[in-house]
Write a protein that holds these residues in place. Structure first.
Motif, PDB file in Angstrom:
ATOM      1  N   GLY A 104       0.782  -1.223   0.000  1.00 31.37           N
ATOM      2  CA  GLY A 104       0.000   0.000   0.000  1.00 31.37           C
ATOM      3  C   GLY A 104       0.813   1.271   0.000  1.00 31.37           C
ATOM      4  O   GLY A 104       0.254   2.375  -0.123  1.00 31.37           O
ATOM      5  N   ALA A 105       2.138   1.169   0.117  1.00 30.32           N
ATOM      6  CA  ALA A 105       2.989   2.369   0.153  1.00 30.32           C
ATOM      7  C   ALA A 105       3.116   2.976  -1.239  1.00 30.32           C
ATOM      8  O   ALA A 105       2.923   2.310  -2.263  1.00 30.32           O
ATOM      9  N   ALA A 106       3.441   4.259  -1.273  1.00 27.23           N
ATOM     10  CA  ALA A 106       3.745   4.939  -2.530  1.00 27.23           C
ATOM     11  C   ALA A 106       5.238   4.799  -2.810  1.00 27.23           C
ATOM     12  O   ALA A 106       6.069   5.244  -2.011  1.00 27.23           O
ATOM     13  N   LEU A 107       5.585   4.141  -3.913  1.00 28.74           N
ATOM     14  CA  LEU A 107       6.987   3.935  -4.272  1.00 28.74           C
ATOM     15  C   LEU A 107       7.512   5.179  -4.980  1.00 28.74           C
ATOM     16  O   LEU A 107       6.969   5.604  -6.004  1.00 28.74           O
ATOM     17  N   GLY A 144       4.298   5.477   4.957  1.00 30.21           N
ATOM     18  CA  GLY A 144       3.537   5.324   3.724  1.00 30.21           C
ATOM     19  C   GLY A 144       4.310   5.613   2.460  1.00 30.21           C
ATOM     20  O   GLY A 144       3.783   5.463   1.365  1.00 30.21           O
ATOM     21  N   LEU A 145       5.563   6.054   2.605  1.00 28.54           N
ATOM     22  CA  LEU A 145       6.410   6.284   1.443  1.00 28.54           C
ATOM     23  C   LEU A 145       7.506   5.221   1.406  1.00 28.54           C
ATOM     24  O   LEU A 145       8.101   4.898   2.433  1.00 28.54           O
ATOM     25  N   LEU A 146       7.766   4.687   0.220  1.00 28.39           N
ATOM     26  CA  LEU A 146       8.808   3.676   0.040  1.00 28.39           C
ATOM     27  C   LEU A 146       9.823   4.237  -0.943  1.00 28.39           C
ATOM     28  O   LEU A 146       9.482   4.573  -2.078  1.00 28.39           O
ATOM     29  N   LEU A 147      11.058   4.376  -0.490  1.00 30.51           N
ATOM     30  CA  LEU A 147      12.119   4.937  -1.321  1.00 30.51           C
ATOM     31  C   LEU A 147      12.749   3.837  -2.163  1.00 30.51           C
ATOM     32  O   LEU A 147      13.110   2.780  -1.641  1.00 30.51           O
ATOM     33  N   GLY A 148      12.901   4.086  -3.463  1.00 33.50           N
ATOM     34  CA  GLY A 148      13.447   3.068  -4.348  1.00 33.50           C
ATOM     35  C   GLY A 148      14.621   3.555  -5.169  1.00 33.50           C
ATOM     36  O   GLY A 148      14.610   4.677  -5.697  1.00 33.50           O
ATOM     37  N   ILE A 149      15.651   2.731  -5.258  1.00 33.98           N
ATOM     38  CA  ILE A 149      16.857   3.015  -6.044  1.00 33.98           C
ATOM     39  C   ILE A 149      17.048   1.880  -7.044  1.00 33.98           C
ATOM     40  O   ILE A 149      16.923   0.700  -6.695  1.00 33.98           O
ATOM     41  N   LEU A 150      17.366   2.233  -8.292  1.00 32.03           N
ATOM     42  CA  LEU A 150      17.608   1.229  -9.332  1.00 32.03           C
ATOM     43  C   LEU A 150      19.106   1.053  -9.552  1.00 32.03           C
ATOM     44  O   LEU A 150      19.858   2.030  -9.558  1.00 32.03           O
ATOM     45  N   THR A 151      19.523  -0.193  -9.735  1.00 31.39           N
ATOM     46  CA  THR A 151      20.933  -0.477 -10.007  1.00 31.39           C
ATOM     47  C   THR A 151      21.067  -1.635 -10.988  1.00 31.39           C
ATOM     48  O   THR A 151      20.140  -2.434 -11.148  1.00 31.39           O
ATOM     49  N   ALA A 152      22.246  -1.698 -11.617  1.00 34.17           N
ATOM     50  CA  ALA A 152      22.564  -2.832 -12.483  1.00 34.17           C
ATOM     51  C   ALA A 152      24.074  -3.023 -12.496  1.00 34.17           C
ATOM     52  O   ALA A 152      24.672  -3.219 -13.539  1.00 34.17           O
ATOM     53  N   ARG A 201      17.084  -3.710 -14.624  1.00 36.66           N
ATOM     54  CA  ARG A 201      17.537  -3.018 -13.420  1.00 36.66           C
ATOM     55  C   ARG A 201      16.853  -3.634 -12.216  1.00 36.66           C
ATOM     56  O   ARG A 201      15.645  -3.902 -12.245  1.00 36.66           O
ATOM     57  N   GLN A 202      17.620  -3.851 -11.155  1.00 32.79           N
ATOM     58  CA  GLN A 202      17.019  -4.307  -9.917  1.00 32.79           C
ATOM     59  C   GLN A 202      16.717  -3.103  -9.028  1.00 32.79           C
ATOM     60  O   GLN A 202      17.318  -2.047  -9.179  1.00 32.79           O
ATOM     61  N   ILE A 203      15.769  -3.309  -8.133  1.00 28.32           N
ATOM     62  CA  ILE A 203      15.356  -2.219  -7.256  1.00 28.32           C
ATOM     63  C   ILE A 203      15.672  -2.569  -5.797  1.00 28.32           C
ATOM     64  O   ILE A 203      15.625  -3.738  -5.410  1.00 28.32           O
ATOM     65  N   SER A 204      16.024  -1.540  -5.049  1.00 25.42           N
ATOM     66  CA  SER A 204      16.246  -1.678  -3.607  1.00 25.42           C
ATOM     67  C   SER A 204      15.369  -0.631  -2.926  1.00 25.42           C
ATOM     68  O   SER A 204      15.340   0.532  -3.372  1.00 25.42           O
ATOM     69  N   VAL A 205      14.661  -1.029  -1.867  1.00 32.20           N
ATOM     70  CA  VAL A 205      13.651  -0.135  -1.293  1.00 32.20           C
ATOM     71  C   VAL A 205      13.742  -0.116   0.235  1.00 32.20           C
ATOM     72  O   VAL A 205      14.174  -1.076   0.877  1.00 32.20           O
ATOM     73  N   ILE A 206      13.286   1.005   0.818  1.00 29.40           N
ATOM     74  CA  ILE A 206      13.210   1.130   2.266  1.00 29.40           C
ATOM     75  C   ILE A 206      12.145   2.158   2.617  1.00 29.40           C
ATOM     76  O   ILE A 206      11.925   3.119   1.876  1.00 29.40           O
ATOM     77  N   GLY A 207      11.455   1.917   3.743  1.00 32.42           N
ATOM     78  CA  GLY A 207      10.428   2.847   4.183  1.00 32.42           C
ATOM     79  C   GLY A 207      10.395   2.935   5.701  1.00 32.42           C
ATOM     80  O   GLY A 207      11.113   2.213   6.413  1.00 32.42           O
ATOM     81  N   VAL A 208       9.557   3.818   6.200  1.00 36.55           N
ATOM     82  CA  VAL A 208       9.370   3.984   7.645  1.00 36.55           C
ATOM     83  C   VAL A 208       8.274   3.041   8.086  1.00 36.55           C
ATOM     84  O   VAL A 208       7.166   3.060   7.545  1.00 36.55           O
ATOM     85  N   GLY A 209       8.563   2.206   9.075  1.00 36.69           N
ATOM     86  CA  GLY A 209       7.589   1.236   9.551  1.00 36.69           C
ATOM     87  C   GLY A 209       6.547   1.866  10.471  1.00 36.69           C
ATOM     88  O   GLY A 209       6.712   2.977  10.942  1.00 36.69           O
TER      89      GLY A 209
END
Length: 253
Positions: A60-63, A98-106, A245-253
């Protein structure tokens, strides 16, 4: 196949995950969980893969992501925004649930940060240029503006190209040595006029030098593990027309 979520022990119960290519709906040369908006993949497949990653970590988070430019720029985000409005930067920080931070890498190093006590998280895309320029330092500084303290911050370095797979030339080594002669320790001898660069160790060094004492490096090589990860350098060496590209994500619980 369900998506594989790789977690860092030091980040504990902070909602986060490093993803590779396992699971997902993409096919062809980017088969799997391709999250790359800049790839030639079907945009609907990329959107579904990003949804799958989000739901595996913080349903349900906004990526939210950034338009990555291999810089040392970090931005603080406080509300959702459209993909077209992505800021040009290489790191994000938030303290908003409610926010999910995403970074793309390869092949570049994804770095996830958290100060549990302050409820502040960050995500950085650390390629060699951004790492040398100070993208992790900028992320730490941005986290501090939201109340984080770097002595409490935990950082995890996810899947990236390993030293054994990362051949560079003399000019590349000189760039790092001119910034700091001690950087030569991150290069091993290779074939004539070439060296093997340890990006993961260099990023860990920058974090430690900035005062982060709890650092976890996962030691996963994107280049050599084709079944599990996408790799720009591997695709380039093979002359392939596209790469995932793979994604790595983190958010506030």
């Amino acid at each position: 196949m369900s998506v594989e979520v790789i977690r860092a022990r030091r980040l504990g119960d902070v909602p986060h995950g490093f993803f590779g290519r396992r699971g997902g709906v993409s096919d062809g040369m980017v088969a799997g969980l391709n999250a790359g908006l800049g790839s030639a993949d079907d945009p609907a497949a990329v959107a579904e893969n990003r949804r799958l990653a989000t739901d595996a970590v913080l349903p349900g988070a906004a990526l939210l992501g950034v338009y990555q430019i291999h810089s040392a720029e970090a931005v603080v985000v406080t509300a959702p925004y459209a993909e077209a409005a992505r800021p040009r930067a290489d790191a994000l920080v938030t303290d908003r649930p409610g926010l999910l931070l995403g970074i793309l890498t390869a092949d570049c190093a994804p770095v996830l940060f958290a100060d549990r006590d302050a409820g502040v998280v960050g995500a950085a895309h650390a390629g060699w240029k951004g790492a040398l320029g100070g993208v992790t330092d900028a992320t730490l500084a941005a986290m501090e503006t939201r109340g984080a303290r770097r002595e409490r911050i935990v950082a995890a370095i996810g899947p990236c190209i390993a030293r054994a797979s990362y051949e560079v030339d003399d000019g590349f080594l000189r760039t790092f040595a001119e910034a700091d002669a001690a950087n030569e320790r991150f290069f091993a001898d290779g074939r004539a006029d070439h060296h093997q660069f340890d990006l993961e160790a260099y990023v860990a060094h920058r974090l430690a030098a900035a005062g982060v004492t709890r650092i976890e490096a996962l030691g996963l090589d994107t280049y050599s593990d084709e079944e599990r990860f996408y790799s720009f350098r591997r695709a380039t060496h093979r002359g392939e027309a596209d790469y995932g590209r793979q994604i790595s994500v983190i958010g506030v619980g």
